[in-house]
Design an enzyme around this catalytic site. Sequence first.
Site, short mmCIF file in Angstrom:
data_model
loop_
_atom_site.label_atom_id
_atom_site.label_comp_id
_atom_site.label_asym_id
_atom_site.label_seq_id
_atom_site.Cartn_x
_atom_site.Cartn_y
_atom_site.Cartn_z
N CYS A 2 0.84 -1.19 0.00
CA CYS A 2 0.00 0.00 0.00
C CYS A 2 0.88 1.25 0.00
CB CYS A 2 -0.93 0.10 1.20
SG CYS A 2 -1.99 -1.31 1.38
N ARG A 27 3.83 -0.44 -4.87
CA ARG A 27 3.57 -0.95 -3.51
C ARG A 27 2.23 -1.68 -3.41
NH1 ARG A 27 6.74 1.15 0.34
NH2 ARG A 27 5.18 0.69 1.92
N TRP A 76 -2.94 -2.60 -1.67
CA TRP A 76 -2.62 -4.02 -1.85
C TRP A 76 -3.41 -4.72 -0.75
CZ3 TRP A 76 -0.41 -8.10 0.87
CH2 TRP A 76 0.01 -9.19 0.09
N ASN A 102 -1.31 2.17 5.87
CA ASN A 102 -0.48 1.06 5.36
C ASN A 102 -0.10 0.21 6.56
OD1 ASN A 102 1.39 -0.59 4.08
ND2 ASN A 102 3.02 0.92 4.23
N GLY A 103 -0.45 -1.08 6.52
CA GLY A 103 -0.13 -1.96 7.65
C GLY A 103 -1.33 -2.80 8.04
N GLU A 483 17.04 -18.29 -7.60
CA GLU A 483 16.67 -16.93 -8.03
C GLU A 483 16.08 -16.95 -9.44
OE1 GLU A 483 16.04 -14.15 -6.97
OE2 GLU A 483 16.45 -12.66 -8.52
N LYS A 487 12.38 -15.62 -10.39
CA LYS A 487 12.15 -14.56 -11.38
C LYS A 487 11.11 -15.03 -12.39
CE LYS A 487 13.37 -11.91 -9.94
NZ LYS A 487 14.10 -11.34 -8.80
N GLU A 490 7.51 -15.25 -10.86
CA GLU A 490 6.94 -13.94 -10.55
C GLU A 490 6.43 -13.22 -11.80
OE1 GLU A 490 9.15 -11.27 -7.52
OE2 GLU A 490 10.68 -12.21 -8.76
N HIS A 506 17.00 -37.26 -6.17
CA HIS A 506 16.23 -37.53 -4.94
C HIS A 506 14.77 -37.13 -5.09
CE1 HIS A 506 19.95 -38.56 -2.97
NE2 HIS A 506 20.47 -37.48 -3.50
N LYS A 605 6.06 -4.31 -4.30
CA LYS A 605 7.51 -4.14 -4.25
C LYS A 605 8.06 -4.27 -2.85
CE LYS A 605 11.56 -3.17 -5.86
NZ LYS A 605 12.23 -4.33 -6.46
C1 F6R Z 1 11.73 -10.88 -5.88
C2 F6R Z 1 11.69 -9.82 -4.89
C3 F6R Z 1 11.44 -10.19 -3.48
C4 F6R Z 1 12.31 -9.33 -2.55
C5 F6R Z 1 11.93 -9.57 -1.10
C6 F6R Z 1 12.80 -8.80 -0.14
O1 F6R Z 1 11.99 -10.40 -7.15
O2 F6R Z 1 11.84 -8.68 -5.21
O3 F6R Z 1 11.65 -11.54 -3.25
O4 F6R Z 1 13.64 -9.63 -2.78
O5 F6R Z 1 10.59 -9.22 -0.91
O6 F6R Z 1 12.70 -7.43 -0.37
P1 F6R Z 1 13.78 -6.43 0.21
O7 F6R Z 1 15.07 -6.72 -0.46
O8 F6R Z 1 13.25 -5.07 -0.11
O9 F6R Z 1 13.86 -6.70 1.69
#
Ligand code: F6R
Length: 610
Positions: A2, A27, A76, A102-103, A483, A487, A490, A506, A605
């Site tokens: 948010c 956000r 959000w 927000n929260g 990773e 990616k 997502e 396994h 984000k």
């Molecule tokens: C994936 C991604 C998330 C962040 C995670 C931690 O692409 O962006 O997995 O890496 O939410 O976020 P930060 O680094 O802001 O603590």
Amino acid sequence: MCGIVGYIGKQKDIRIGLEALRRLEYRGYDSAGMAVYNADAKTIHSLKAVGRVVNLEQRLKEVSFEGSPFLFYTRWATHGGVTEENCHPHSDCKNSVWVVHNGIIENYRELKEKLQQEGHAFHSETDTEVIPHLIERFFEGNLEEAVRKMLGLIRGSFALGIISKDDPEKLVVVRNSAPLLIGVGENEYLVASDPSAIVSQTKKVMYLEDGEMASLTPERCLIEDINHHAVRKAIHEIDWSVEDAQKGGYSHFMLKEIMEQPESITNALRGRVLPDTGEARFGGLSVVRERLRSIKRISITACGTAYYAGLVGRYMLEEYTGLPCEADVASEFRYRRPIVKDDTAFLFISQSGETADTLAALREVKKKGGLTLGIINVTGSSVARETDAGIYNHAGPEIGVASTKAFTSQLTILALLTLLLGRQREMSLADGQVVTRELQRIPDLVKQILEQREKIKEIAEKYKHAENFLFIGRKYNYPVALEGALKLKEISYIHAEGYGAGEMKHGPIALIDEQFPTIALCPQDSVYEKMVSNIQEIKARKGPVIAITNEGNGGMKEIADDVIFVPRTIEMLNPILMVIPLQLFAYFIGVARGYDVDKPRNLAKSVTVE
Ligand code: F6R
């Protein structure tokens, strides 16, 4: 999660709020809303729209709202579905008090029940709506007074923006475990969840701490702490511009941020590499440099992509410093009984510096007296402020929801930290010099990989209809496989799993058939032969394989269906190179499947709620 915007001042143009809100859309983006006080009508007008901020913008064209103060909000969803009723701002029974939040209010159920018994009518399923009703209950002509009383009753995390038509010359904001800052203008104040929202209006900001409340009028800002003592705040200067947070000609922020990596890695290295002595230095660690000499253990905590960076860091640190190193996801770490000893350095990695679980884990360690360090991109963020010492990424704003340049920047800093701690211990001058020399080549090597993006796009086109993907790697590249899979899922919503290649037999090998492609990370390093055997096992079961290996390894074309070549470097730095094709691959598949790669569904984000 948010985004919050608030404004009070001489300007009456609500487009300031809309522009700021657009920058916070990362956000959360399931609905958006606003409220503005109109002095002529002595009332607060509000408007909400389901969907992106642009929907709210369209609806605002049909009305002629103006005034000050005002609030804007992008949501959000946490409590209640995506509807206009559930979108903020929320108000009380008289539509006098308006709140953006927000929260999460943890005890909202009991508060709501009580308020309903007292006759308050609720219109949403949200936790937030109790806030305006509580303020209404306590209001006796002074908004801060009523807010203070309301704060005595709520529990949870919150960044709040509050206005009232019955005390209209004020914007009251509160922070507790959710980000909030105040931008300082001339006879005006702006409020936002993140500085990128307001940087076009002002570069002067004050960061609120947990438990602090600010009462703003156009002329003054009064801040007090949880005990109602006045707080004097330093004003910080934002050191990047609005252009840094814009797309710069690329079709998506994600692509821009992938392409920016030679520069963001250079920024992570700048002034920190000492090639002659094979060492690294960080201004931010100078206060703890001597203490670091005596540590016996390292514990890394982070979430998501930052956690995978931490996993790579574990391999680097153990190999070159001889110190035992653990890496944990913050959401698990905080609920374990972490062993916090004097001889351990606790390292928290976070792009945003606001991730709720990472912050909670940090606070848990601090409570127990542990030494806390951070690798953080957003300056002035909560993790940055609360760690004992820290290192900034200087990667610039990362707007695309999927983390890309922050990851390679985190890896670069972990390599530098390895140099610092390694050279304080057994790492030789010669090894230190090799690592510093190779680190300085990395930005150019990344550039060379980025030049292959058309080829990676073609491979992405070929595989865009696959419904499953396996990513495998060993040792340093095992976390890169995790990773790469993250990616892809997502951005393209394709089911993808990352595995240590040694785990194939396994279980996961049971999945392999002609329809189930594997991406194999196999630079010619110390585990190369093992990786080749794993690829052969997949081929024997007719699984398509895309291999990422080193330039000059033409033999790989005989084994794998598609091959992407990356330049050679030393083993510990390979992850920085290997991840680049994976980022591009995920990006191109996401785009080919027609998705909004900058704002993938269900994600936000900055995860500032648990
Ligand atoms: C994936 C991604 C998330 C962040 C995670 C931690 O692409 O962006 O997995 O890496 O939410 O976020 P930060 O680094 O802001 O603590």
